[in-house]
Scaffold this active site. Structure first.
Site, mmCIF file in Angstrom:
data_model
loop_
_atom_site.group_PDB
_atom_site.id
_atom_site.type_symbol
_atom_site.label_atom_id
_atom_site.label_comp_id
_atom_site.label_asym_id
_atom_site.label_seq_id
_atom_site.Cartn_x
_atom_site.Cartn_y
_atom_site.Cartn_z
ATOM 1 N N ASP A 34 76.966 -26.546 22.095
ATOM 2 C CA ASP A 34 76.216 -25.352 22.487
ATOM 3 C C ASP A 34 75.253 -24.992 21.368
ATOM 4 O OD1 ASP A 34 76.249 -23.235 24.746
ATOM 5 O OD2 ASP A 34 76.024 -22.079 22.899
ATOM 6 N N GLN A 35 74.155 -24.374 21.765
ATOM 7 C CA GLN A 35 73.155 -23.952 20.786
ATOM 8 C C GLN A 35 72.737 -22.517 21.057
ATOM 9 O OE1 GLN A 35 68.877 -25.354 20.778
ATOM 10 N NE2 GLN A 35 69.634 -26.404 18.952
#
Length: 197
Positions: A74-75
């Site tokens: 995830d970012q």
């Protein structure tokens, strides 16, 4: 490609960017999206959010495939502690880029590797500091119309025309800004018993 004796590898993601990055390793894998609520918790920092979501995505798929090694990622774009996620709309993308112009944004990119059968679950975080140019509204509009990066945290694709928005990138894992830090991913896969080479 040599035959792999490692457990099956799964990428728990709907992101075409992460799939393309993982393909660079030339190992067989399947893609199984995780159905995870990506809402932030009230007191969660952007780094904590990215780490929690990466691990939650990997765990959700690993429960269904306990003998496989599962990668979750995830970012979150971190603007002075404010989490900027995917804009999804043109108006939100304009607002994000207006807030980020002239600013340093930290892209918090987490990767988690989980294998239930091996009782393995670890997460790593790559932090990429990105200095945005002092963008005009006209430049922002031109960029968004050309690239439409509405599925990217922070509304910018550094691997495309979005590079023109930036003054500087500082990181220690070159693919982290695109969405999957491959150096850290390889380290976690080896620790989980997956033969990368």
């Amino acid at each position: 490609m040599t035959e792999h004796t490692s457990p099956p590898l799964i990428l728990a993601s709907t992101s075409p960017y992460r799939r393309q990055l993982l393909e660079r390793l030339r190992v067989p894998f399947t893609v199984i999206p995780s159905d995870v609520d990506e809402s932030a918790w009230p007191t969660e920092t952007p780094a904590q959010l990215a780490c929690r979501l990466a691990l939650t995505k990997a765990q959700a798929v690993a429960k269904l495939h306990p003998d496989s090694i599962v990668i979750g990622s995830d970012q979150v774009a971190d603007l002075h502690g404010d989490a900027l996620g995917k804009p999804h709309t043109h108006a939100r993308a304009v607002a994000q880029l207006q807030r980020m112009r002239g600013q340093t944004v930290i892209f918090q990119t987490a990767v988690a590797v989980v294998c239930q059968a091996r009782r393995f679950a670890q997460t790593e975080l790559a932090q990429v500091k990105v200095q945005f140019n002092q963008l005009t509204d006209k430049e922002i509009e031109a960029y968004l119309l050309a690239e439409q990066p509405y599925d990217c945290a922070g509304s910018a694709k550094s691997e495309g025309l979005g590079i023109a928005l930036l003054a500087r990138i500082d990181n220690d894992d070159p693919t982290a800004l695109v969405g999957l830090p491959l150096i850290r991913t390889c380290q976690l896969l080896r620790a989980a018993g997956f033969e990368v080479l």
